[in-house]
Design a protein around this motif. Structure first.
Motif, mmCIF file in Angstrom:
data_model
loop_
_atom_site.group_PDB
_atom_site.id
_atom_site.type_symbol
_atom_site.label_atom_id
_atom_site.label_comp_id
_atom_site.label_asym_id
_atom_site.label_seq_id
_atom_site.Cartn_x
_atom_site.Cartn_y
_atom_site.Cartn_z
ATOM 1 N N GLU A 92 0.497 -4.116 3.794
ATOM 2 C CA GLU A 92 -0.867 -3.727 4.156
ATOM 3 C C GLU A 92 -1.090 -3.730 5.666
ATOM 4 N N ILE A 110 0.847 -1.184 0.000
ATOM 5 C CA ILE A 110 0.000 0.000 0.000
ATOM 6 C C ILE A 110 0.886 1.238 0.000
ATOM 7 N N ILE A 161 -4.340 1.980 -2.939
ATOM 8 C CA ILE A 161 -4.532 0.531 -2.843
ATOM 9 C C ILE A 161 -4.733 0.000 -4.254
#
Length: 288
Positions: A14, A5, A115
Motif C-alpha cells: 500500500e 493493492i 483495494i
C-alpha cells in the motif's frame, strides 16, 4: 501486515500504491468505480459489478485497459493476497495522467486500482434499531447533466448532501430529484412498504441502479412480495408502513424516522427484517 493493492497490472504494498498528481481522477474526479462485497472469501455478485463498471466507463468514454475476465481475476487475486474473508473491495479506474486542462485527448495510461479491506458502514445497533433520516436540500444530479446512473469518481453531490445529514446528527440523508420526488440516499437506494407492497423509485427518478437494490427486489418477488418501481414523494415515506435502505456497503438497514416523523411503528418492520434475513442467507450462498 500492510495491504496489497492492485495498481495497473500488479500487486504492490500500500505504501507503493501511487498515481500521478496529474491523473484526471484526482484533478477532476474523472473515472469510475465499484464497491463490492466479499463474503466467506468469495466476491459477491461479481459479474453484476463488473458489468456496471464497464457500462459507467462506456458512458464517459473511458476505455478500461483490461478485459472483463482479466479484471475479475485481478479482483480475486487481490482478495486472496490480503487473506480477506469478509470485507469490501474498492475497484477504481481513472482516466490517467494528463495536463492541467479538461481535454481527455491529452490523457494516457488509465489506472486500475483495486483495494480489498474490511469495512464497517454503520454501528451494529443501527441494524437492530433502525436509522433516522433527514431530507437534504441538496438535490440529486439532474439527469440532463451527469447521469446518476454513472458511478463516477465525482461524488461531491452526494458528499454535500451527506454533510447536511451529519450536521443534523444523522448518518444518512434523503435526496430528492429535480422534480421534488424521492431519488435515493447519499449512498444507498431506498424502499418503502405500504400494505404489503414494496415500492422504490424507478431508474429515471435519478438513482444509481444498485446491485443490492436489484438483488433485494428479486428476493422479495421470490418470497411473494409485490414489487413496484414508481415515483415517490416524501409524503409516501411519511405514511409508509416500513422503510429500508439497500447498498453494497450498507446491505439492508431499516429506516424508522424521516424529518422527525416516525415511519410505521418507529421500529424495523417484519417485512424489512424478513428481507434482511433472506439477503444474509444469499450472501452465505455467494449469490443466486
Amino acid at each position: 501486515m500492510p495491504l496489497k493493492i492492485f495498481l495497473s497490472d500488479r500487486l504492490v504494498d500500500e505504501a507503493d500504491a501511487k498515481v500521478s498528481v496529474f491523473d484526471h481522477g484526482l484533478l477532476y474526479g474523472d473515472g469510475v468505480f465499484e464497491g463490492i462485497r466479499v463474503y466467506g472469501g468469495k466476491v459477491f455478485l461479481h459479474d453484476e459489478h463488473i458489468e456496471r463498471l464497464y457500462e459507467s466507463a462506456r458512458a464517459i468514454r473511458l476505455v478500461i485497459p483490461m478485459e472483463a475476465a482479466a479484471l475479475k481475476k485481478a479482483v480475486e487475486e487481490t482478495v486472496a493476497a490480503n487473506s480477506l474473508s469478509d470485507g469490501y473491495i474498492r475497484l477504481v479506474v481513472t482516466r490517467g495522467a494528463g495536463s492541467l486542462g479538461l481535454d481527455i485527448r491529452k490523457t494516457s495510461n488509465p489506472q486500475v486500482i483495486i483495494i480489498a479491506d474490511t469495512i464497517t458502514m454503520y454501528p451494529p445497533e443501527t441494524y437492530t434499531n433502525g436509522m433516522k433520516l433527514v431530507t437534504a436540500s441538496t438535490i440529486r444530479n439532474h439527469p440532463g447533466a451527469l447521469s446518476p446512473r454513472i458511478k463516477s469518481l465525482n461524488y461531491l453531490n452526494n458528499i454535500m448532501a451527506r454533510i447536511e445529514g451529519t450536521d443534523a446528527g444523522m448518518v444518512e440523508a434523503l435526496m430528492l430529484n429535480h422534480k421534488g420526488e424521492v431519488a435515493e440516499c447519499t449512498g444507498d437506494n431506498i424502499f418503502i412498504i405500504k400494505n404489503g407492497v414494496l415500492l422504490t423509485p424507478p431508474k429515471d427518478a435519478g438513482i444509481l441502479e444498485g446491485i443490492t437494490r436489484n438483488a433485494v427486489m428479486r428476493l422479495a418477488r421470490e418470497a411473494g412480495y409485490p414489487v413496484k418501481e414508481e415515483p415517490l414523494t416524501r409524503h409516501d415515506l411519511y405514511v409508509a408502513d416500513e422503510c429500508f435502505l439497500t447498498g453494497t456497503a450498507a446491505e439492508v438497514v431499516a429506516v424508522v424516522s424521516l424529518d422527525g416523523r416516525p415511519i410505521g411503528t418507529g421500529k424495523p418492520g417484519p417485512i424489512t427484517n424478513d428481507l434482511l434475513k433472506r439477503f444474509q442467507e444469499l450472501t452465505k450462498k455467494g449469490g443466486f
